[in-house]
Design a protein around this motif. Structure first.
Motif, PDB file in Angstrom:
ATOM      1  N   MET A   6       0.822  -1.174   0.000  1.00 38.65           N
ATOM      2  CA  MET A   6       0.000   0.000   0.000  1.00 38.65           C
ATOM      3  C   MET A   6       0.871   1.244   0.000  1.00 38.65           C
ATOM      4  O   MET A   6       1.881   1.309   0.673  1.00 38.65           O
ATOM      5  CB  MET A   6      -0.865   0.031   1.236  1.00 38.65           C
ATOM      6  CG  MET A   6      -1.965  -0.929   1.262  1.00 38.65           C
ATOM      7  SD  MET A   6      -3.178  -0.087   2.197  1.00 38.65           S
ATOM      8  CE  MET A   6      -4.509  -0.985   1.913  1.00 38.65           C
ATOM      9  N   ASP A   7       0.406   2.112  -0.734  1.00 40.31           N
ATOM     10  CA  ASP A   7       1.093   3.378  -0.829  1.00 40.31           C
ATOM     11  C   ASP A   7       0.756   4.248   0.359  1.00 40.31           C
ATOM     12  O   ASP A   7      -0.288   4.127   0.978  1.00 40.31           O
ATOM     13  CB  ASP A   7       0.661   4.131  -2.083  1.00 40.31           C
ATOM     14  CG  ASP A   7       1.425   3.717  -3.331  1.00 40.31           C
ATOM     15  OD1 ASP A   7       0.886   4.003  -4.387  1.00 40.31           O
ATOM     16  OD2 ASP A   7       2.518   3.165  -3.190  1.00 40.31           O
ATOM     17  N   ALA A   8       1.623   5.152   0.659  1.00 41.02           N
ATOM     18  CA  ALA A   8       1.367   6.089   1.755  1.00 41.02           C
ATOM     19  C   ALA A   8       0.261   7.049   1.375  1.00 41.02           C
ATOM     20  O   ALA A   8      -0.487   7.526   2.233  1.00 41.02           O
ATOM     21  CB  ALA A   8       2.643   6.852   2.097  1.00 41.02           C
ATOM     22  N   SER A   9       0.113   7.317   0.101  1.00 43.70           N
ATOM     23  CA  SER A   9      -0.950   8.235  -0.313  1.00 43.70           C
ATOM     24  C   SER A   9      -2.308   7.593  -0.149  1.00 43.70           C
ATOM     25  O   SER A   9      -3.290   8.266   0.199  1.00 43.70           O
ATOM     26  CB  SER A   9      -0.732   8.677  -1.758  1.00 43.70           C
ATOM     27  OG  SER A   9      -0.856   7.552  -2.622  1.00 43.70           O
ATOM     28  N   LYS A  10      -2.405   6.286  -0.353  1.00 46.99           N
ATOM     29  CA  LYS A  10      -3.687   5.609  -0.173  1.00 46.99           C
ATOM     30  C   LYS A  10      -4.070   5.585   1.303  1.00 46.99           C
ATOM     31  O   LYS A  10      -5.231   5.729   1.659  1.00 46.99           O
ATOM     32  CB  LYS A  10      -3.628   4.185  -0.724  1.00 46.99           C
ATOM     33  CG  LYS A  10      -3.628   4.109  -2.213  1.00 46.99           C
ATOM     34  CD  LYS A  10      -3.729   2.682  -2.636  1.00 46.99           C
ATOM     35  CE  LYS A  10      -3.762   2.574  -4.143  1.00 46.99           C
ATOM     36  NZ  LYS A  10      -3.890   1.203  -4.598  1.00 46.99           N
ATOM     37  N   ILE A  11      -3.090   5.372   2.170  1.00 40.11           N
ATOM     38  CA  ILE A  11      -3.368   5.352   3.614  1.00 40.11           C
ATOM     39  C   ILE A  11      -3.860   6.727   4.062  1.00 40.11           C
ATOM     40  O   ILE A  11      -4.781   6.837   4.875  1.00 40.11           O
ATOM     41  CB  ILE A  11      -2.108   4.913   4.396  1.00 40.11           C
ATOM     42  CG1 ILE A  11      -1.801   3.457   4.084  1.00 40.11           C
ATOM     43  CG2 ILE A  11      -2.291   5.109   5.885  1.00 40.11           C
ATOM     44  CD1 ILE A  11      -0.548   2.944   4.727  1.00 40.11           C
ATOM     45  N   ASN A  12      -3.275   7.751   3.532  1.00 41.13           N
ATOM     46  CA  ASN A  12      -3.711   9.112   3.885  1.00 41.13           C
ATOM     47  C   ASN A  12      -5.162   9.350   3.457  1.00 41.13           C
ATOM     48  O   ASN A  12      -5.946   9.957   4.174  1.00 41.13           O
ATOM     49  CB  ASN A  12      -2.790  10.144   3.249  1.00 41.13           C
ATOM     50  CG  ASN A  12      -1.448  10.210   3.940  1.00 41.13           C
ATOM     51  OD1 ASN A  12      -1.310   9.750   5.075  1.00 41.13           O
ATOM     52  ND2 ASN A  12      -0.456  10.744   3.265  1.00 41.13           N
ATOM     53  N   TRP A  13      -5.485   8.892   2.244  1.00 38.29           N
ATOM     54  CA  TRP A  13      -6.873   9.060   1.778  1.00 38.29           C
ATOM     55  C   TRP A  13      -7.848   8.223   2.615  1.00 38.29           C
ATOM     56  O   TRP A  13      -8.937   8.689   2.983  1.00 38.29           O
ATOM     57  CB  TRP A  13      -6.994   8.643   0.318  1.00 38.29           C
ATOM     58  CG  TRP A  13      -6.547   9.730  -0.618  1.00 38.29           C
ATOM     59  CD1 TRP A  13      -5.387   9.786  -1.315  1.00 38.29           C
ATOM     60  CD2 TRP A  13      -7.280  10.887  -0.924  1.00 38.29           C
ATOM     61  NE1 TRP A  13      -5.310  10.924  -2.051  1.00 38.29           N
ATOM     62  CE2 TRP A  13      -6.502  11.641  -1.825  1.00 38.29           C
ATOM     63  CE3 TRP A  13      -8.501  11.426  -0.550  1.00 38.29           C
ATOM     64  CZ2 TRP A  13      -6.897  12.860  -2.343  1.00 38.29           C
ATOM     65  CZ3 TRP A  13      -8.890  12.633  -1.078  1.00 38.29           C
ATOM     66  CH2 TRP A  13      -8.110  13.329  -1.946  1.00 38.29           C
ATOM     67  N   ILE A  14      -7.490   7.011   2.948  1.00 42.21           N
ATOM     68  CA  ILE A  14      -8.359   6.154   3.757  1.00 42.21           C
ATOM     69  C   ILE A  14      -8.536   6.767   5.146  1.00 42.21           C
ATOM     70  O   ILE A  14      -9.645   6.803   5.684  1.00 42.21           O
ATOM     71  CB  ILE A  14      -7.789   4.718   3.836  1.00 42.21           C
ATOM     72  CG1 ILE A  14      -7.861   4.056   2.451  1.00 42.21           C
ATOM     73  CG2 ILE A  14      -8.528   3.882   4.862  1.00 42.21           C
ATOM     74  CD1 ILE A  14      -7.206   2.697   2.383  1.00 42.21           C
TER      75      ILE A  14
END
Length: 149
Positions: free
Chosen positions: A1-9
């Motif tokens: 998982m990308d860090a950008s996806k975690i931020n969006w989630i």
């Protein structure tokens, strides 16, 4: 998982949690406002009922006052009619003492004396009656009495 996806989630989860907390707070505040509105409505109804009861009591007391005054007028008219009939039939100007109408608040006749109130004590020292007061003189009364405890 990308860090950008975690931020969006994480942003979406925080947004949903904020919406949930906001809805819960609104519901709690709104329910207290609704109960407050119900209490105010009940208070207003009680005030109207109390005002109606006060008006009813005032009307009732006024009616009683009118009835009492009418009863007094009728009593006075009856007494005057009785006096007229007594003077016409008996030839006397005033009715007999038992038929005379006097108001309840009128004081007693000035010439009449009240009977003396009976005394419940004896003259002398102590103010109490002796043990043989009012008893007949019998031979049994002179006989020795057993001691009292």
């Amino acid at each position: 998982m990308d860090a950008s996806k975690i931020n969006w989630i994480l942003a979406i989860a925080c947004l949903l949690a904020g919406i949930g907390l906001g809805a819960l707070g609104y519901h709690l505040l709104n329910s207290s406002a609704a109960s407050l509105q119900k209490l105010r409505r009940r208070l207003a109804e009680r005030d109207r009922e109390l005002a109606a009861l006060r008006d009813g009591v005032d009307d009732h007391l006024g009616e009683i006052s009118r009835l009492v005054s009418a009863l007094q007028r009728d009593g006075e008219a009856l007494a005057s009619r009785l006096a007229q009939d007594a003077s016409r039939l008996g030839g006397k100007g005033a009715p007999r003492a038992g038929l005379e109408a006097t108001p309840a608040s009128a004081p007693a006749a000035e010439g009449s004396e009240e009977p003396a109130t009976p005394r419940d004590y004896a003259d002398g020292t102590g103010g109490t009656l002796s043990e043989d007061f009012g008893l007949k003189d019998d031979e049994d009364a002179k006989a020795p009495q057993p001691p009292r405890y």
